[in-house]
Design a protein around this motif. Structure first.
Motif, PDB file in Angstrom:
ATOM      1  N   ALA A  47     -98.686  48.627  56.856  1.00 49.83           N
ATOM      2  CA  ALA A  47     -99.290  49.390  58.273  1.00 49.83           C
ATOM      3  C   ALA A  47     -98.843  50.256  59.421  1.00 49.83           C
ATOM      4  O   ALA A  47     -98.934  50.522  60.056  1.00 49.83           O
ATOM      5  CB  ALA A  47    -100.069  47.636  58.885  1.00 49.83           C
ATOM      6  N   GLN A  48     -97.290  49.867  59.261  1.00 47.26           N
ATOM      7  CA  GLN A  48     -96.689  50.811  59.990  1.00 47.26           C
ATOM      8  C   GLN A  48     -97.137  52.387  59.817  1.00 47.26           C
ATOM      9  O   GLN A  48     -97.119  52.573  60.958  1.00 47.26           O
ATOM     10  CB  GLN A  48     -95.144  50.498  59.977  1.00 47.26           C
ATOM     11  CG  GLN A  48     -94.843  49.133  60.725  1.00 47.26           C
ATOM     12  CD  GLN A  48     -93.178  49.403  60.756  1.00 47.26           C
ATOM     13  OE1 GLN A  48     -92.445  47.974  61.003  1.00 47.26           O
ATOM     14  NE2 GLN A  48     -92.832  50.147  59.940  1.00 47.26           N
ATOM     15  N   TRP A  59    -107.226  54.248  60.159  1.00 49.25           N
ATOM     16  CA  TRP A  59    -107.755  52.411  60.288  1.00 49.25           C
ATOM     17  C   TRP A  59    -107.863  51.882  58.969  1.00 49.25           C
ATOM     18  O   TRP A  59    -107.967  50.443  59.276  1.00 49.25           O
ATOM     19  CB  TRP A  59    -108.653  53.138  60.972  1.00 49.25           C
ATOM     20  CG  TRP A  59    -108.785  53.554  62.230  1.00 49.25           C
ATOM     21  CD1 TRP A  59    -109.441  55.182  62.891  1.00 49.25           C
ATOM     22  CD2 TRP A  59    -107.147  53.857  63.243  1.00 49.25           C
ATOM     23  NE1 TRP A  59    -108.967  55.341  64.179  1.00 49.25           N
ATOM     24  CE2 TRP A  59    -107.615  55.398  64.053  1.00 49.25           C
ATOM     25  CE3 TRP A  59    -106.034  53.216  62.810  1.00 49.25           C
ATOM     26  CZ2 TRP A  59    -106.258  55.787  65.172  1.00 49.25           C
ATOM     27  CZ3 TRP A  59    -105.368  53.684  64.536  1.00 49.25           C
ATOM     28  CH2 TRP A  59    -105.249  54.441  65.230  1.00 49.25           C
ATOM     29  N   PRO A  60    -109.399  52.146  58.288  1.00 45.08           N
ATOM     30  CA  PRO A  60    -109.528  51.383  57.040  1.00 45.08           C
ATOM     31  C   PRO A  60    -107.904  50.450  56.343  1.00 45.08           C
ATOM     32  O   PRO A  60    -107.743  49.776  56.223  1.00 45.08           O
ATOM     33  CB  PRO A  60    -110.152  51.854  56.372  1.00 45.08           C
ATOM     34  CG  PRO A  60    -111.154  53.470  57.067  1.00 45.08           C
ATOM     35  CD  PRO A  60    -109.575  53.336  57.604  1.00 45.08           C
ATOM     36  N   LEU A  61    -106.884  51.528  56.206  1.00 43.31           N
ATOM     37  CA  LEU A  61    -106.114  50.487  55.250  1.00 43.31           C
ATOM     38  C   LEU A  61    -104.929  50.163  56.277  1.00 43.31           C
ATOM     39  O   LEU A  61    -105.020  49.106  55.581  1.00 43.31           O
ATOM     40  CB  LEU A  61    -104.803  52.043  55.080  1.00 43.31           C
ATOM     41  CG  LEU A  61    -103.401  51.776  54.183  1.00 43.31           C
ATOM     42  CD1 LEU A  61    -104.048  50.611  53.062  1.00 43.31           C
ATOM     43  CD2 LEU A  61    -102.637  52.701  54.228  1.00 43.31           C
ATOM     44  N   LEU A  62    -104.635  50.700  57.667  1.00 44.41           N
ATOM     45  CA  LEU A  62    -104.511  49.756  58.749  1.00 44.41           C
ATOM     46  C   LEU A  62    -104.482  48.372  58.722  1.00 44.41           C
ATOM     47  O   LEU A  62    -104.230  47.112  58.286  1.00 44.41           O
ATOM     48  CB  LEU A  62    -104.495  50.182  60.307  1.00 44.41           C
ATOM     49  CG  LEU A  62    -104.340  49.145  61.312  1.00 44.41           C
ATOM     50  CD1 LEU A  62    -102.150  49.575  61.159  1.00 44.41           C
ATOM     51  CD2 LEU A  62    -104.219  49.812  62.304  1.00 44.41           C
ATOM     52  N   GLU A  63    -106.358  47.993  58.430  1.00 47.41           N
ATOM     53  CA  GLU A  63    -106.665  46.593  59.629  1.00 47.41           C
ATOM     54  C   GLU A  63    -106.588  46.045  57.740  1.00 47.41           C
ATOM     55  O   GLU A  63    -106.681  44.768  57.792  1.00 47.41           O
ATOM     56  CB  GLU A  63    -108.507  47.300  59.067  1.00 47.41           C
ATOM     57  CG  GLU A  63    -109.393  45.732  59.227  1.00 47.41           C
ATOM     58  CD  GLU A  63    -111.231  46.502  59.355  1.00 47.41           C
ATOM     59  OE1 GLU A  63    -111.820  44.920  59.521  1.00 47.41           O
ATOM     60  OE2 GLU A  63    -110.918  47.249  59.818  1.00 47.41           O
ATOM     61  N   ARG A  69    -101.609  45.456  65.214  1.00 42.14           N
ATOM     62  CA  ARG A  69    -102.964  45.583  65.815  1.00 42.14           C
ATOM     63  C   ARG A  69    -102.588  45.869  67.368  1.00 42.14           C
ATOM     64  O   ARG A  69    -104.058  46.678  67.870  1.00 42.14           O
ATOM     65  CB  ARG A  69    -103.032  44.181  65.216  1.00 42.14           C
ATOM     66  CG  ARG A  69    -104.749  43.979  65.915  1.00 42.14           C
ATOM     67  CD  ARG A  69    -104.885  42.609  65.298  1.00 42.14           C
ATOM     68  NE  ARG A  69    -104.272  41.455  66.558  1.00 42.14           N
ATOM     69  CZ  ARG A  69    -103.982  40.142  66.566  1.00 42.14           C
ATOM     70  NH1 ARG A  69    -104.578  39.791  65.581  1.00 42.14           N
ATOM     71  NH2 ARG A  69    -103.660  39.859  67.919  1.00 42.14           N
ATOM     72  N   ASN A  70    -101.456  45.670  68.335  1.00 41.18           N
ATOM     73  CA  ASN A  70    -101.922  45.792  69.824  1.00 41.18           C
ATOM     74  C   ASN A  70    -102.138  47.652  69.861  1.00 41.18           C
ATOM     75  O   ASN A  70    -102.264  48.033  70.668  1.00 41.18           O
ATOM     76  CB  ASN A  70    -101.150  45.011  70.533  1.00 41.18           C
ATOM     77  CG  ASN A  70    -101.334  43.492  70.562  1.00 41.18           C
ATOM     78  OD1 ASN A  70    -102.399  43.474  70.087  1.00 41.18           O
ATOM     79  ND2 ASN A  70    -100.099  42.714  70.907  1.00 41.18           N
ATOM     80  N   PHE A 127    -104.876  49.940  71.869  1.00 41.46           N
ATOM     81  CA  PHE A 127    -104.583  50.625  72.276  1.00 41.46           C
ATOM     82  C   PHE A 127    -104.620  52.608  72.207  1.00 41.46           C
ATOM     83  O   PHE A 127    -104.908  53.429  73.045  1.00 41.46           O
ATOM     84  CB  PHE A 127    -102.870  50.818  72.601  1.00 41.46           C
ATOM     85  CG  PHE A 127    -101.948  52.256  74.081  1.00 41.46           C
ATOM     86  CD1 PHE A 127    -102.539  51.511  75.247  1.00 41.46           C
ATOM     87  CD2 PHE A 127    -101.854  52.688  73.512  1.00 41.46           C
ATOM     88  CE1 PHE A 127    -101.716  52.119  75.936  1.00 41.46           C
ATOM     89  CE2 PHE A 127    -101.691  53.843  74.796  1.00 41.46           C
ATOM     90  CZ  PHE A 127    -100.924  53.691  76.161  1.00 41.46           C
ATOM     91  N   MET A 128    -104.460  52.564  71.255  1.00 39.44           N
ATOM     92  CA  MET A 128    -104.813  53.703  70.597  1.00 39.44           C
ATOM     93  C   MET A 128    -106.617  54.288  70.259  1.00 39.44           C
ATOM     94  O   MET A 128    -106.499  55.469  70.813  1.00 39.44           O
ATOM     95  CB  MET A 128    -104.689  53.761  69.730  1.00 39.44           C
ATOM     96  CG  MET A 128    -102.481  54.174  69.265  1.00 39.44           C
ATOM     97  SD  MET A 128    -102.325  54.142  67.181  1.00 39.44           S
ATOM     98  CE  MET A 128    -102.528  56.039  66.932  1.00 39.44           C
TER      99      MET A 128
END
Length: 420
Positions: free
Chosen positions: A305-306, A314-318, A344-345, A349-350
């Protein structure tokens, strides 16, 4: 196996249940086939004489030499742990059992509840020991309890408290035991202190000993620990050197143990070098290696995620936050849960969803303080305070900076309570 499988062809499921719950006492005609079905020595269940000091000593000596405890030996130690043994023998028995179950949990967390029950039983039965009596059995038991708290219960503060007791008796130990203790202290302090240089100082003592004695397995373990500690203080060249040298010592016998750790930490180094695609590849590989270690999967999810955040994937992060946060919450891995909440926060912000960012960051600050994660609380409160300061919201900024300052004070008090 379930009751139906265990009782099939021997007795009815109802009768078997009554035996399990102590409503009826089975005779020899039932105990022998039940023991065979379970793959244990029927003599253990039929013998009137359970405790044998020589046998206890032999099993313990073999276990500490080989690291293996057979089913019959496990059953025997489980039985005698409930008996009125001399205290020294009880310490020996519980030391072996605690280490055995910690080892099982390191391979498969399905044994976590058994480990917890055993630890609580040992705490209830064993008296609080004074001085150095029953060394090395006392040492082995305390170190196993420390490992249980660090690796299974994920309570690093209580883990350190066990080792702090042992450290006060250093003069009584062999050089090998001193090195083992220094290594374990370095791992725990790496988790609970900001100042990673302290952990490095402890691991250096263990490193020198195991390098000199050519104890390859333990030497690799210490090298990996130091590699992790080096990259946490920004010494990437030293970190890479440790992992590279450790990789050269890994063979077919220990590859399953060490290869995932090396892959994971090479991923961290790639991440710190801004090579995010390569880092994700390493962490994905580790995720597959840890199919039966959900706590290790949490670390992999967080790291992927980092890097996904850096790449704005974004899909991989989610995907990783969804899986990783649910698993961390289920396992009680609050530090990792909070750190993934922070990622997630950062996403909010981004994406310039500042209302959500402000709301969720304040909630994160409060949650970090509630769970006594003072270092995280200070970091998050400082960031949110600076955010408000840059927007001329000075009252909110002051409130957040005060929280950050109070968290720093509580962290210093926390260190004093640990005797650091």
């Amino acid at each position: 196996m379930n009751q139906i499988e265990a009782s099939h062809g021997i007795c009815s499921n109802t009768y078997f249940s009554k035996m399990e719950n102590h409503y009826v006492k089975p005779g020899e005609s039932l105990l022998i086939p039940i023991a065979e079905r379970l793959g244990i020595d029927a003599g253990l269940l039929l013998s009137d004489v359970i405790y044998d000091e020589n046998r206890v000593n032999e099993i313990a000596e073999l276990f500490w030499r080989t690291g293996r405890l057979g089913n019959n030996e496990l059953l025997y130690f489980t039985i005698v742990s409930r008996e009125s043994l001399p205290t020294g023998q009880l310490v020996k028995v519980f030391g072996v059992l605690m280490r055995h179950y910690v080892n099982l949990c390191l391979a498969d967390l399905a044994h976590k509840e058994q480990a917890r029950e055993l630890f609580e039983l040992s705490e209830a039965i064993l008296p609080k020991l004074q001085g150095d009596q029953f060394y090395p059995d006392y040492f082995n038991y305390m170190l196993a309890c420390s490992s249980y708290h660090a690796d299974i219960a994920l309570d690093h503060v209580n883990s350190y408290k066990y080792m702090a007791i042992l450290e006060r008796r250093m003069d009584a130990y062999t050089e090998l035991d001193k090195a083992r203790l220094h290594y374990n202290i370095s791992l725990v302090l790496d988790k609970i202190l900001e100042e990673k240089s302290i952990a490095l100082a402890y691991s250096a003592k263990a490193y020198d000993y195991f390098k000199e004695t050519k104890d390859t397995h333990r030497f690799i373990m210490v090298m990996l620990a130091r590699g992790i500690q080096f990259h946490k203080v920004g010494m990437l060249d030293d970190s890479l050197k440790m992992f590279t040298e450790a990789e050269q010592l890994v063979d077919d016998k220990n590859a399953a143990t060490f290869a995932p750790i090396i892959e994971f930490n090479l991923g961290i180094i790639y991440e710190l070098q801004q090579r995010h695609d390569q880092a994700i590849e390493k962490f994905r590989k580790c995720l597959l290696m840890h199919e039966r270690r959900p706590n290790q999967q949490v670390y992999c999810y967080r790291r992927i995620a980092q890097n996904a955040l850096k790449l704005k994937s974004w899909p991989l992060l989610e995907e990783c936050l969804l899986g990783g946060m649910a698993l961390a919450e289920e396992l009680g891995m609050m530090q990792d849960y909070l750190e993934m909440t922070y990622l997630r926060n950062q996403y909010w912000f981004m994406k310039q969803d500042l209302v959500k960012y402000e709301k969720e960051m304040k909630r994160l600050v409060d949650s970090s303080l509630h769970h006594e994660k003072f270092t995280l609380c200070r970091q998050y409160a400082d960031e949110l305070g600076q955010y408000y300061y840059d927007r001329n919201a000075y009252k909110k900024a002051a409130e957040l900076f005060k929280i950050a300052n109070d968290a720093a004070k509580r962290y210093r008090q926390f260190r004093l309570e640990l005797g650091m």
